[in-house]
Design a protein around this motif. Structure first.
Motif, PDB file in Angstrom:
ATOM      1  N   ARG A 155      -0.048   2.871  -6.931  1.00  0.00           N
ATOM      2  CA  ARG A 155      -0.897   2.994  -6.125  1.00  0.00           C
ATOM      3  C   ARG A 155      -1.868   3.596  -7.219  1.00  0.00           C
ATOM      4  N   ASN A 156      -3.236   3.356  -7.622  1.00  0.00           N
ATOM      5  CA  ASN A 156      -4.005   4.111  -8.469  1.00  0.00           C
ATOM      6  C   ASN A 156      -4.676   5.486  -7.638  1.00  0.00           C
ATOM      7  N   VAL A 157      -4.244   6.829  -8.413  1.00  0.00           N
ATOM      8  CA  VAL A 157      -4.757   7.724  -7.595  1.00  0.00           C
ATOM      9  C   VAL A 157      -4.895   8.350  -8.972  1.00  0.00           C
ATOM     10  N   HIS A 163     -15.122   5.543  -5.641  1.00  0.00           N
ATOM     11  CA  HIS A 163     -14.121   4.121  -5.824  1.00  0.00           C
ATOM     12  C   HIS A 163     -13.904   3.319  -4.632  1.00  0.00           C
ATOM     13  N   LYS A 164     -15.008   2.581  -3.597  1.00  0.00           N
ATOM     14  CA  LYS A 164     -14.429   2.577  -2.679  1.00  0.00           C
ATOM     15  C   LYS A 164     -14.693   0.709  -3.614  1.00  0.00           C
ATOM     16  N   CYS A 166     -13.520   0.125  -6.315  1.00  0.00           N
ATOM     17  CA  CYS A 166     -12.436  -0.117  -7.416  1.00  0.00           C
ATOM     18  C   CYS A 166     -11.767  -0.506  -6.966  1.00  0.00           C
ATOM     19  N   TYR A 167     -10.492  -0.961  -7.967  1.00  0.00           N
ATOM     20  CA  TYR A 167      -8.982  -2.114  -7.914  1.00  0.00           C
ATOM     21  C   TYR A 167      -8.686  -0.338  -7.450  1.00  0.00           C
ATOM     22  N   LYS A 168      -7.681  -0.863  -5.880  1.00  0.00           N
ATOM     23  CA  LYS A 168      -6.835   0.526  -5.700  1.00  0.00           C
ATOM     24  C   LYS A 168      -5.959   0.716  -6.100  1.00  0.00           C
ATOM     25  N   TRP A 169      -5.341  -0.578  -6.966  1.00  0.00           N
ATOM     26  CA  TRP A 169      -3.528  -0.372  -7.560  1.00  0.00           C
ATOM     27  C   TRP A 169      -3.841  -0.330  -8.791  1.00  0.00           C
ATOM     28  N   GLN A 236      -5.398  -8.755  -5.853  1.00  0.00           N
ATOM     29  CA  GLN A 236      -7.228  -8.053  -6.559  1.00  0.00           C
ATOM     30  C   GLN A 236      -7.802  -8.836  -5.434  1.00  0.00           C
TER      31      GLN A 236
END
Length: 276
Positions: A155-157, A163-164, A166-169, A236
């Motif tokens: 997960r991209n933290v 960032h709703k 945006c890519y979450k990973w 994605q």
């Protein structure tokens, strides 16, 4: 984690409990209280929110004086063995300490017995509440099993701001190297690159399993398990801006998604008003 804290814990007989990063549930008690405190601060008037730090003390005292459903007692009572003395009690001259004793040792004995009984009842109540919460949580909790040698996304933290969409990973896949404790969902992962040596220890909630090739002979623990001429199926969002619309080899199992028959086609793809 410092040497000073380690020595202080040794002197005080404190056993440290370490948690994985970006996993708030590891510090459940602290994070849950922070959430409650933020909600309480949110009830302040707009002119008082700018100076919210002056209201933390009174709100924490109100929280400690409130009976909790999970224990049946207030935190103040479990700490001191008596109910807190509020401002109203001082105004009317009410004494909240109802332990009547003539001598100090008698007061200490009664206080110890009261705390022992309160701890026992609070423990029983908390155990029953935890069982109910666990049963309700497990009804909707489903997760794919991860073993060493699997490919995962992390997960991209690091995303900040809105960032709703945006890519979450992260785009680059990671290789699961080890699972130190089978009873704890914490894994050691590194980038799926022969030159990568940095190991990250992450919780299961930060990992997303990826599809693997059919050739099981290439699978091994701690080594490259997918040849370089293979493509990864990264789950994605498809559509404009997607980078996974390329042709995917047939020997790769993609992450399950809705079939094309049941997928609703956006209007902008069928209306003809927009040209790609």
């Amino acid at each position: 984690m410092s040497t000073l804290i380690t020595e202080l814990c040794r002197l005080g007989g404190v056993i440290q409990s370490r948690t994985t990063p970006y996993h708030a549930m590891g510090n459940g008690m602290v994070e849950r209280f922070n959430q409650t405190l933020l909600k309480m601060l949110g009830t302040l008037d707009e002119d008082k929110k700018s100076n919210w730090k002056d209201h933390v003390g009174p709100m924490v005292h109100a929280y400690n004086a409130t009976i909790h459903d999970s224990t049946g007692y207030s935190p103040y009572y479990l700490m001191f063995g008596r109910h807190p003395r509020l401002a109203m009690d001082s105004l009317i001259g009410l004494n909240t300490d109802d332990i009547h004793a003539k001598f100090t040792n008698e007061y200490a004995r009664k206080l110890r017995e009261r705390l022992k009984d309160a701890y026992k009842k609070a423990k029983d109540t908390a155990t029953k509440t935890a069982e109910v919460n666990k049963r309700l949580y497990d009804q909707k909790a489903h997760a794919a099993k991860i073993v060493p040698g699997d490919l995962v996304l992390v997960r991209n933290v690091t995303v900040r701001g809105k960032h709703k969409i945006c890519y979450k990973w992260e785009n680059e896949p990671y290789l699961v190297v080890d699972n130190l404790n089978l009873d704890i969902p914490v894994y050691d992962v590194r980038r799926d690159d022969p030159l990568a040596r940095r190991i990250c220890r992450l919780h299961r909630n930060l990992l997303l399993p990826l599809g693997l090739p059919n050739d099981k002979s290439t699978k091994s623990v701690g080594k490259d398990i997918v040849p370089k001429n293979k493509k990864y199926v990264i789950p994605q969002r498809r559509g404009m801006g997607s980078r996974i619309d390329d042709v995917v080899p047939s020997d790769i199992h993609p992450v399950p998604r809705r079939s094309a028959r049941n997928r609703r086609v956006p209007m902008w793809q069928t209306s003809g008003q927009y040209e790609m």
